[in-house]
Design an enzyme around this catalytic site. Sequence first.
Site, PDB file in Angstrom:
ATOM      1  N   LYS A 209       0.842  -1.209   0.000  1.00  0.00           N
ATOM      2  CA  LYS A 209       0.000   0.000   0.000  1.00  0.00           C
ATOM      3  C   LYS A 209       0.874   1.255   0.000  1.00  0.00           C
ATOM      4  O   LYS A 209       0.671   2.164  -0.800  1.00  0.00           O
ATOM      5  CB  LYS A 209      -0.935   0.013   1.213  1.00  0.00           C
ATOM      6  CG  LYS A 209      -1.888   1.204   1.196  1.00  0.00           C
ATOM      7  CD  LYS A 209      -2.803   1.228   2.388  1.00  0.00           C
ATOM      8  CE  LYS A 209      -2.321   2.237   3.386  1.00  0.00           C
ATOM      9  NZ  LYS A 209      -3.186   2.405   4.538  1.00  0.00           N
TER      10      LYS A 209
ATOM     11  N   ASP B  56      -6.391   1.331  -0.460  1.00  0.00           N
ATOM     12  CA  ASP B  56      -6.570   1.586   0.979  1.00  0.00           C
ATOM     13  C   ASP B  56      -7.840   0.860   1.428  1.00  0.00           C
ATOM     14  O   ASP B  56      -8.422   0.068   0.679  1.00  0.00           O
ATOM     15  CB  ASP B  56      -6.631   3.095   1.251  1.00  0.00           C
ATOM     16  CG  ASP B  56      -7.952   3.696   0.800  1.00  0.00           C
ATOM     17  OD1 ASP B  56      -8.727   3.003   0.094  1.00  0.00           O
ATOM     18  OD2 ASP B  56      -8.232   4.841   1.161  1.00  0.00           O
TER      19      ASP B  56
END
Length: 220
Positions: free
Chosen positions: A128, A146
């Site tokens: 991420k 996310d």
Amino acid sequence: MGRTIPESDAAEIFVRLAEAMPGRTANAKGPKGQPDAFRSCISCMLSAQSLDRNTAKAARALFDLAQTPEDVLELDDRDIAAAIKPCGLYNVKTRNIRKFCQALLAEHGGLVPSTRKGLLGLPGIGRKCADIVMSFTFGTDVIAVDTHVHRVCNRIGLTDAKTADVTAQQLEARAPKWALRDGHFWLIQFGKKVCTARAPKCESCPVSDLCLWYAERSAQ
Ligand code: SF4
């Protein structure tokens, strides 16, 4: 892949989200508004299991003390931990930040690499963080996943994944290339405004006819 919609429907989802949701704006900034790749990486590391406002507070306090990897390594662990305390897990994060700075200096001369492989090779940087830094700081066409993007993609059936990292891998394979630049922004806005965590607005949703979750609920 198990529970997913067909490729053609996946492409249509992005066509509709592009029409319905705002994309990248001219003033889109790096993670939590940080001005450079180093601070973006640190800010991403601080954001793990932390609210945005607490991450911002911790980042401000740390960057008041240090703006470069060399600066950070001159700090005592106790000073780093005290500065970043607002974002929680501060002892673990302090250790990761120190290791990250050491590796950045030893392996990259202090310059944050712009590739996923380079970023993932650094301590404390997961998929991420790597994708967020690549997208926001280096302008790479990649959809960073996310919590909102993960939820939306797996509800609709764009992906069928238990973790955000696997969602990111599947999304990269299934999203049309033209959607990679702004897809992150469309999906985040969509997750915040329409396909919300607790009360998704299915009746007014522009992709409800393509959504697996909606079809499953309607069939019950
Ligand atoms: S129909 Fe409902 S669950 Fe499906 S994408 Fe739209 S808001 Fe989300």
